[in-house]
Design an enzyme around this catalytic site. Sequence first.
Site, PDB file in Angstrom:
ATOM      1  CG  PHE A  50     -25.153  20.382   1.946  1.00  0.00           C
ATOM      2  CD1 PHE A  50     -24.786  21.281   0.959  1.00  0.00           C
ATOM      3  CD2 PHE A  50     -26.472  19.924   1.957  1.00  0.00           C
ATOM      4  CE1 PHE A  50     -25.702  21.719   0.004  1.00  0.00           C
ATOM      5  CE2 PHE A  50     -27.394  20.343   1.012  1.00  0.00           C
ATOM      6  CZ  PHE A  50     -27.009  21.237   0.035  1.00  0.00           C
TER       7      PHE A  50
ATOM      8  CD  GLN B  55     -34.873  18.263   6.214  1.00  0.00           C
ATOM      9  OE1 GLN B  55     -34.713  18.184   5.002  1.00  0.00           O
ATOM     10  NE2 GLN B  55     -34.009  17.797   7.079  1.00  0.00           N
TER      11      GLN B  55
ATOM     12  CG  HIS C  75     -34.613  23.551   3.169  1.00  0.00           C
ATOM     13  ND1 HIS C  75     -34.005  24.771   3.205  1.00  0.00           N
ATOM     14  CD2 HIS C  75     -33.718  22.697   2.630  1.00  0.00           C
ATOM     15  CE1 HIS C  75     -32.781  24.655   2.692  1.00  0.00           C
ATOM     16  NE2 HIS C  75     -32.591  23.408   2.340  1.00  0.00           N
TER      17      HIS C  75
ATOM     18  CG  LEU D 174     -34.744  24.316  -1.459  1.00  0.00           C
ATOM     19  CD1 LEU D 174     -35.368  24.041  -0.105  1.00  0.00           C
ATOM     20  CD2 LEU D 174     -33.955  23.112  -1.926  1.00  0.00           C
TER      21      LEU D 174
ATOM     22  CD  GLU E 169     -28.213  22.397   4.310  1.00  0.00           C
ATOM     23  OE1 GLU E 169     -29.404  22.047   4.226  1.00  0.00           O
ATOM     24  OE2 GLU E 169     -27.385  21.796   4.989  1.00  0.00           O
TER      25      GLU E 169
ATOM     26  NE  ARG F  41     -31.439  20.667   4.590  1.00  0.00           N
ATOM     27  CZ  ARG F  41     -31.589  20.018   3.452  1.00  0.00           C
ATOM     28  NH1 ARG F  41     -32.577  19.163   3.313  1.00  0.00           N
ATOM     29  NH2 ARG F  41     -30.751  20.220   2.463  1.00  0.00           N
TER      30      ARG F  41
ATOM     31  CG  HIS G 200     -36.899  20.395   1.722  1.00  0.00           C
ATOM     32  ND1 HIS G 200     -36.935  20.845   0.421  1.00  0.00           N
ATOM     33  CD2 HIS G 200     -35.711  19.743   1.859  1.00  0.00           C
ATOM     34  CE1 HIS G 200     -35.810  20.499  -0.196  1.00  0.00           C
ATOM     35  NE2 HIS G 200     -35.068  19.824   0.647  1.00  0.00           N
TER      36      HIS G 200
ATOM     37  NE  ARG H 277     -33.605  14.929   3.213  1.00  0.00           N
ATOM     38  CZ  ARG H 277     -33.052  15.706   2.279  1.00  0.00           C
ATOM     39  NH1 ARG H 277     -31.914  15.359   1.712  1.00  0.00           N
ATOM     40  NH2 ARG H 277     -33.643  16.826   1.900  1.00  0.00           N
TER      41      ARG H 277
HETATM   42  C1  FAD Z   1     -35.970  21.777  -4.506  1.00  0.00           C
HETATM   43  C2  FAD Z   1     -35.385  20.564  -3.876  1.00  0.00           C
HETATM   44  C3  FAD Z   1     -34.020  20.404  -3.821  1.00  0.00           C
HETATM   45  C4  FAD Z   1     -33.459  19.266  -3.251  1.00  0.00           C
HETATM   46  N1  FAD Z   1     -32.100  19.134  -3.225  1.00  0.00           N
HETATM   47  C5  FAD Z   1     -31.550  18.008  -2.690  1.00  0.00           C
HETATM   48  C6  FAD Z   1     -30.142  17.824  -2.696  1.00  0.00           C
HETATM   49  O1  FAD Z   1     -29.393  18.646  -3.184  1.00  0.00           O
HETATM   50  N2  FAD Z   1     -29.643  16.698  -2.143  1.00  0.00           N
HETATM   51  C7  FAD Z   1     -30.433  15.727  -1.593  1.00  0.00           C
HETATM   52  O2  FAD Z   1     -29.920  14.730  -1.114  1.00  0.00           O
HETATM   53  N3  FAD Z   1     -31.794  15.884  -1.596  1.00  0.00           N
HETATM   54  C8  FAD Z   1     -32.359  16.979  -2.139  1.00  0.00           C
HETATM   55  N4  FAD Z   1     -33.725  17.128  -2.137  1.00  0.00           N
HETATM   56  C9  FAD Z   1     -34.561  15.993  -1.741  1.00  0.00           C
HETATM   57  C10 FAD Z   1     -34.581  14.965  -2.870  1.00  0.00           C
HETATM   58  O3  FAD Z   1     -34.604  15.621  -4.110  1.00  0.00           O
HETATM   59  C11 FAD Z   1     -35.779  14.036  -2.797  1.00  0.00           C
HETATM   60  O4  FAD Z   1     -35.899  13.530  -1.499  1.00  0.00           O
HETATM   61  C12 FAD Z   1     -35.583  12.876  -3.753  1.00  0.00           C
HETATM   62  O5  FAD Z   1     -35.309  13.345  -5.054  1.00  0.00           O
HETATM   63  C13 FAD Z   1     -36.770  11.937  -3.783  1.00  0.00           C
HETATM   64  O6  FAD Z   1     -36.512  10.973  -4.763  1.00  0.00           O
HETATM   65  P1  FAD Z   1     -37.458   9.712  -4.954  1.00  0.00           P
HETATM   66  O7  FAD Z   1     -36.832   8.883  -6.018  1.00  0.00           O
HETATM   67  O8  FAD Z   1     -37.742   9.099  -3.649  1.00  0.00           O
HETATM   68  O9  FAD Z   1     -38.817  10.336  -5.487  1.00  0.00           O
HETATM   69  P2  FAD Z   1     -39.134  11.275  -6.753  1.00  0.00           P
HETATM   70  O10 FAD Z   1     -37.942  11.739  -7.467  1.00  0.00           O
HETATM   71  O11 FAD Z   1     -40.106  12.266  -6.315  1.00  0.00           O
HETATM   72  O12 FAD Z   1     -39.904  10.320  -7.692  1.00  0.00           O
HETATM   73  C14 FAD Z   1     -41.214   9.891  -7.369  1.00  0.00           C
HETATM   74  C15 FAD Z   1     -41.779   9.192  -8.564  1.00  0.00           C
HETATM   75  O13 FAD Z   1     -42.962   8.526  -8.173  1.00  0.00           O
HETATM   76  C16 FAD Z   1     -43.978   8.762  -9.122  1.00  0.00           C
HETATM   77  N5  FAD Z   1     -45.263   8.594  -8.467  1.00  0.00           N
HETATM   78  C17 FAD Z   1     -45.694   9.172  -7.321  1.00  0.00           C
HETATM   79  N6  FAD Z   1     -46.938   8.746  -7.038  1.00  0.00           N
HETATM   80  C18 FAD Z   1     -47.283   7.881  -8.020  1.00  0.00           C
HETATM   81  C19 FAD Z   1     -48.459   7.127  -8.314  1.00  0.00           C
HETATM   82  N7  FAD Z   1     -49.538   7.166  -7.525  1.00  0.00           N
HETATM   83  N8  FAD Z   1     -48.482   6.394  -9.440  1.00  0.00           N
HETATM   84  C20 FAD Z   1     -47.422   6.350 -10.274  1.00  0.00           C
HETATM   85  N9  FAD Z   1     -46.284   7.024 -10.046  1.00  0.00           N
HETATM   86  C21 FAD Z   1     -46.226   7.788  -8.926  1.00  0.00           C
HETATM   87  C22 FAD Z   1     -43.698  10.155  -9.619  1.00  0.00           C
HETATM   88  O14 FAD Z   1     -44.316  10.376 -10.857  1.00  0.00           O
HETATM   89  C23 FAD Z   1     -42.170  10.107  -9.709  1.00  0.00           C
HETATM   90  O15 FAD Z   1     -41.783   9.509 -10.923  1.00  0.00           O
HETATM   91  C24 FAD Z   1     -34.299  18.275  -2.697  1.00  0.00           C
HETATM   92  C25 FAD Z   1     -35.674  18.446  -2.721  1.00  0.00           C
HETATM   93  C26 FAD Z   1     -36.213  19.588  -3.300  1.00  0.00           C
HETATM   94  C27 FAD Z   1     -37.681  19.780  -3.276  1.00  0.00           C
END
Ligand code: FAD
Length: 604
Positions: A121, A234, A236, A250, A253, A309, A380, A415
């Site tokens: 990656f 970021q 992407h 998306l 990568e 990126r 992204h 990142r």
């Molecule tokens: C298409 C895509 C592909 C990706 N691929 C990769 C990858 O391969 N590898 C990698 O390292 N990263 C990847 N990323 C980035 C990564 O997926 C995210 O940064 C990461 O999943 C974020 O996780 P999190 O637990 O912080 O938040 P999230 O998984 O977004 O969870 C947020 C949670 O908070 C809750 N929430 C938000 N606001 C509130 C509120 N006001 N009240 C109650 N609940 C709330 C939501 O409902 C959700 O449950 C990718 C991102 C995208 C968009």
Amino acid sequence: MSDHQTVVHDVLVIGAGGAGLRAAIEAASGGVKVGVVCKSLLGKAHTVMAEGGMAAAMANVDDRDSWRVHFADTMRGGQYLNNWRMAELHAKEAPARVQELEKWGALFDRTKDGRILQRNFGGHRYPRLAHVGDRTGLEMIRTLQDHGIHEGLDVHMEYTVVTLLHDGERIAGALAYDRERGRFRVFRAKAVVLATGGIGRAYSISSNSWEYTGDGHALAYLAGAALQDMEFVQFHPTGMIWPPSVRGILVTEGVRGEGGVLRNRDGKRFMFDNIPDNYKSQTADNEEEGWRYTQGDKDARRPPELLTRDHVARMIVREVKEGRGSPHGGVFLDISWIKDRLPNAAEHIKKKLPSMYHQFKQLANIDITKEPMEIGPTTHYVMGGIRVDGDTQMSTVPGLFACGECAAGLHGANRLGGNSLSDLLVFGKRAGEHAAEFARSHGDVALDEGEIDAGVRYALAPFERGGGAEGAYQVQDALQSTMQDLVGIVRAQHEMEEALVEIETLKQRAERVGVPGNREYNPGWHTALDLRHLLIVSEAIARSALERKESRGGHFRDDYPEKDPAFATFNHVVRRGANGAMELVREPIPPLPAELAAIIEEMK
Ligand SMILES: Cc1cc2nc3c(=O)[nH]c(=O)nc-3n(C[C@H](O)[C@H](O)[C@H](O)COP(=O)(O)OP(=O)(O)OC[C@H]3O[C@@H](n4cnc5c(N)ncnc54)[C@H](O)[C@@H]3O)c2cc1C
């Protein structure tokens, strides 16, 4: 007094993505009562969309890898603005967190001798991403969800938190509403963990889900916490651009990790044209070497398509601006060319990149095993976020913790792909552990009914203004265009000043927004409440970006295109001032310990 139900937990986790679930599991195993609240259904958080994998120096594919190399890669990628303590902990602890996930049931792709397979990656020196095809996030969420349920988590689905509650200086819980019926629920808790993800919906072109409205960032800010380095967003390099209905989705990568190359309108691999000095020694200078790298040749250096990126996104923008772009304003990403090298290329592509194959077939009628994809940059990820202590993840407000994408520090100015999923596991665990510890070592909290009533009044105000007033969608749309056009990939002083003026106007419009109908099943109402959060994060991004008079990582200024060493010594921090206005200060970065400095020097 408002009519609401009150639920009591020791630790409340807001968010059920990878970070929130990992935090909740850890807190529950610490013997305290844990509640999880999330906007969507359990299993539907944004993490489920993650594709390429999670970075951890397990050295299963290349035994030269180690936490030291991962640490150095993360710091170089973040252009040394990272919280170095977090980068150190992340690199050291990620392998154990991935193996733990496997123990809990995650089924990763395998090496021939049965170990977890790791892929290349951008910005990672060695193949480092543990993955499940290009559906890694799904496996992660499924595993954490199953494990969490067995740990006895109390999950409140489809509730949106609108305000955090205080007991004096300390955090005391949160007020939320149920998205289906519009009823209020108060959560009383001794410690709260924010794990709400990112801010991508502040921009019009984004890979992010509808949930990414910057809620955690804004809730923390309003509760008195500090936000850090918000200028670093970021973009992407590879999002779909055509047809318009799929713009921003998306393209992982992983496509480039498997040998995909970027070409301009003339068929030229333009990434060879400009390789940054600090990556020159690690980057292939010819196509043959780049191909060998993607096929696991340990003596080859990575192709320039796998540079960080920020750099790849800017190179694409340059091709387009200089008239060498594809028909719909992007460039071409081609994996189909590997048929010249591999006998069973089509099957190989479908096996390695199943989601990409279906995504392009179904949404754009393109068979990626036969033809190139048309792609361009998409919003992204946000590197900026809630300022936390590197070891405990506690914010500047007692009892308020943050982890995952809504927290800042690990990634600095940019990142590396794959470092988010491992971030969720490493710092989710730490946040849960320390929140449980905080709850155990601090007494009960008392709720302030006046604060709850004010929160309920604020949330219901759009109904008082009714359907005759301007709707939330118009304001949201105007904000997204402002951010996309004026605080996007390439920034300039006069544009950001214009954006800040526009944001002030939009704040006033948001305060006048009205909502027709009633509280039940009313997406217009939800959007009206998102506006405050989107406006806070947008202002923080624009203000911080205006102050950073240089180009670094995800932040690029047309008027200051070079990196300035003077800006490498501090983080930007914004807080809510006594008069309610946003204040920005510079916080010096503590000096790097000699041992870590030596690692960076050695890996240069
Ligand atoms: C298409 C895509 C592909 C990706 N691929 C990769 C990858 O391969 N590898 C990698 O390292 N990263 C990847 N990323 C980035 C990564 O997926 C995210 O940064 C990461 O999943 C974020 O996780 P999190 O637990 O912080 O938040 P999230 O998984 O977004 O969870 C947020 C949670 O908070 C809750 N929430 C938000 N606001 C509130 C509120 N006001 N009240 C109650 N609940 C709330 C939501 O409902 C959700 O449950 C990718 C991102 C995208 C968009």
